[in-house]
Design a protein around this motif. Sequence first.
Motif, PDB file in Angstrom:
ATOM      1  N   MET A 118       0.852  -1.189   0.000  1.00 49.80           N
ATOM      2  CA  MET A 118       0.000   0.000   0.000  1.00 49.80           C
ATOM      3  C   MET A 118       0.885   1.236   0.000  1.00 49.80           C
ATOM      4  O   MET A 118       2.015   1.195   0.499  1.00 49.80           O
ATOM      5  CB  MET A 118      -0.901   0.017   1.243  1.00 49.80           C
ATOM      6  N   GLU A 119       0.386   2.318  -0.521  1.00 50.62           N
ATOM      7  CA  GLU A 119       1.113   3.587  -0.520  1.00 50.62           C
ATOM      8  C   GLU A 119       0.906   4.242   0.850  1.00 50.62           C
ATOM      9  O   GLU A 119      -0.222   4.611   1.199  1.00 50.62           O
ATOM     10  CB  GLU A 119       0.589   4.501  -1.633  1.00 50.62           C
ATOM     11  N   PRO A 120       1.978   4.409   1.653  1.00 50.71           N
ATOM     12  CA  PRO A 120       1.824   4.955   3.003  1.00 50.71           C
ATOM     13  C   PRO A 120       1.142   6.331   3.056  1.00 50.71           C
ATOM     14  O   PRO A 120       0.351   6.585   3.940  1.00 50.71           O
ATOM     15  CB  PRO A 120       3.257   5.032   3.527  1.00 50.71           C
ATOM     16  N   ARG A 121       1.432   7.193   2.108  1.00 50.77           N
ATOM     17  CA  ARG A 121       0.820   8.531   2.128  1.00 50.77           C
ATOM     18  C   ARG A 121      -0.695   8.457   1.970  1.00 50.77           C
ATOM     19  O   ARG A 121      -1.409   9.321   2.453  1.00 50.77           O
ATOM     20  CB  ARG A 121       1.418   9.423   1.057  1.00 50.77           C
ATOM     21  N   GLU A 122      -1.182   7.435   1.300  1.00 51.48           N
ATOM     22  CA  GLU A 122      -2.624   7.255   1.161  1.00 51.48           C
ATOM     23  C   GLU A 122      -3.193   6.398   2.285  1.00 51.48           C
ATOM     24  O   GLU A 122      -4.323   6.599   2.714  1.00 51.48           O
ATOM     25  CB  GLU A 122      -2.948   6.627  -0.186  1.00 51.48           C
ATOM     26  N   ALA A 123      -2.411   5.446   2.776  1.00 53.88           N
ATOM     27  CA  ALA A 123      -2.909   4.492   3.768  1.00 53.88           C
ATOM     28  C   ALA A 123      -2.903   5.051   5.191  1.00 53.88           C
ATOM     29  O   ALA A 123      -3.858   4.843   5.932  1.00 53.88           O
ATOM     30  CB  ALA A 123      -2.088   3.209   3.714  1.00 53.88           C
ATOM     31  N   ILE A 124      -1.835   5.745   5.577  1.00 51.03           N
ATOM     32  CA  ILE A 124      -1.780   6.285   6.944  1.00 51.03           C
ATOM     33  C   ILE A 124      -1.747   7.803   6.980  1.00 51.03           C
ATOM     34  O   ILE A 124      -1.815   8.379   8.055  1.00 51.03           O
ATOM     35  CB  ILE A 124      -0.640   5.681   7.784  1.00 51.03           C
TER      36      ILE A 124
END
Length: 138
Positions: free
Chosen positions: A104-110
């Motif tokens: 998952m893309e961290p900037r979108e996920a968290i």
Amino acid sequence: HLSQSILANIEEFSLDLHPFYYSFEAEAIDSELKRKISQTPLPDQVIQSLENDQHAKSTASAILSTVDLAANFLAQAGGTLTASEVASKASLKLSRYISDTLLMEPREAIKSSVLINKVKLTHIVGLREWLFNYINGD
């Protein structure tokens, strides 16, 4: 074109849905996670930064869902880790785990730069607890 001109002046909003948890499930996951990776409290500096991070506040439920996914995956799919695997995972940033393992893309996920830069897998239980308490107003 009329609809575009009308919609152009309306601010985007997000709907924050609160997930339902059975306390025994969360406790079981936390227990298994603690058995696999030693947990440390969420540092005060991170808590203060989160409390001042408006983006983290507005997306707390979505962030908690992602953190829960990571915790569940670590607890269930991790198997028995060797001492060196435990040491390497413990120092791993949550954002790196989300990126490399959960794909998952961290900037979108968290969504929060504080979480992306400061939180490690050793903080995951404390982060889940803080997010849950924040969402529920405790």
